[in-house]
Scaffold this motif. Structure first.
Motif, PDB file in Angstrom:
ATOM      1  N   ASP A   1      27.145 -30.294 -29.486  1.00  0.00           N
ATOM      2  CA  ASP A   1      27.652 -29.000 -29.048  1.00  0.00           C
ATOM      3  C   ASP A   1      27.280 -28.783 -27.589  1.00  0.00           C
ATOM      4  O   ASP A   1      26.203 -29.128 -27.144  1.00  0.00           O
ATOM      5  CB  ASP A   1      27.058 -27.869 -29.892  1.00  0.00           C
ATOM      6  N   THR A   2      28.174 -28.212 -26.876  1.00  0.00           N
ATOM      7  CA  THR A   2      27.888 -27.864 -25.487  1.00  0.00           C
ATOM      8  C   THR A   2      27.982 -26.355 -25.366  1.00  0.00           C
ATOM      9  O   THR A   2      28.599 -25.681 -26.184  1.00  0.00           O
ATOM     10  CB  THR A   2      28.900 -28.513 -24.526  1.00  0.00           C
ATOM     11  N   GLY A   3      27.380 -25.868 -24.366  1.00  0.00           N
ATOM     12  CA  GLY A   3      27.436 -24.432 -24.146  1.00  0.00           C
ATOM     13  C   GLY A   3      26.217 -23.734 -24.736  1.00  0.00           C
ATOM     14  O   GLY A   3      25.152 -24.330 -24.972  1.00  0.00           O
ATOM     15  N   ILE A   4      26.393 -22.454 -24.982  1.00  0.00           N
ATOM     16  CA  ILE A   4      25.292 -21.601 -25.423  1.00  0.00           C
ATOM     17  C   ILE A   4      24.800 -21.992 -26.810  1.00  0.00           C
ATOM     18  O   ILE A   4      23.595 -22.099 -27.041  1.00  0.00           O
ATOM     19  CB  ILE A   4      25.732 -20.120 -25.415  1.00  0.00           C
ATOM     20  N   THR A   5      25.695 -22.201 -27.751  1.00  0.00           N
ATOM     21  CA  THR A   5      25.267 -22.504 -29.120  1.00  0.00           C
ATOM     22  C   THR A   5      24.519 -23.823 -29.185  1.00  0.00           C
ATOM     23  O   THR A   5      23.517 -23.942 -29.894  1.00  0.00           O
ATOM     24  CB  THR A   5      26.472 -22.544 -30.070  1.00  0.00           C
ATOM     25  N   GLY A   6      24.982 -24.815 -28.474  1.00  0.00           N
ATOM     26  CA  GLY A   6      24.298 -26.106 -28.436  1.00  0.00           C
ATOM     27  C   GLY A   6      22.921 -25.981 -27.813  1.00  0.00           C
ATOM     28  O   GLY A   6      21.958 -26.604 -28.270  1.00  0.00           O
ATOM     29  N   PHE A   7      22.823 -25.170 -26.758  1.00  0.00           N
ATOM     30  CA  PHE A   7      21.528 -24.970 -26.103  1.00  0.00           C
ATOM     31  C   PHE A   7      20.523 -24.350 -27.064  1.00  0.00           C
ATOM     32  O   PHE A   7      19.385 -24.793 -27.173  1.00  0.00           O
ATOM     33  CB  PHE A   7      21.703 -24.076 -24.868  1.00  0.00           C
TER      34      PHE A   7
END
Length: 138
Positions: A31-37
């Protein structure tokens, strides 16, 4: 003020994990973005907590053993004291005569009561500043 401290602590934890490269195989997400972070952050925090728990395990085991020993020794002392007190209570006690001198304290004299004629009198006692006649003249 508290929120600043909490944010700084979390930020330092993230930077510390990133600097150490502590990344478990299951923490890698695509996942990339906020959720992945946040998923990666949660996984790293969990892994760090497990590492701290593993490092602290010998100390907690030692503290637990010490607490068990302390508890058993306290229970043993309590049983000894309880048996000693019950054994002492079963033996007859001798009466002790207290022959120590006691101190006599004189009582304060009781104030004389107000004469009945003054209590039943409706006359004013006097004006402020006026010298009253003595009560003992009756």
């Amino acid at each position: 003020m508290r929120s600043i401290i909490i944010c700084c602590a979390l930020l330092s934890l993230v930077l510390l994990m990133r600097a150490n490269g502590a990344q478990a195989a299951d923490c890698v997400t695509e996942d990339t973005g906020i959720t992945g972070f946040f998923k990666t952050l949660g996984c790293k925090v969990k892994q760090g907590a497990e590492d701290v728990a593993d490092a602290a395990k010998p100390y907690t085991d030692k503290i637990g053993e010490g607490a068990k020993e302390l508890g058993s020794s306290v229970a043993q002392k309590y049983d000894e004291l309880k048996h000693r007190l019950t054994d002492d209570a079963s033996t007859p006690k001798t009466s002790v005569a207290y022959d120590a001198p006691t101190e006599r304290v004189p009582l304060a004299p009781i104030a004389p009561s107000v004469p009945a004629d003054l209590v039943s009198s409706t006359q004013p006692i006097g004006e402020p500043g006026q010298i009253l006649p003595s009560l003992s003249s009756n």
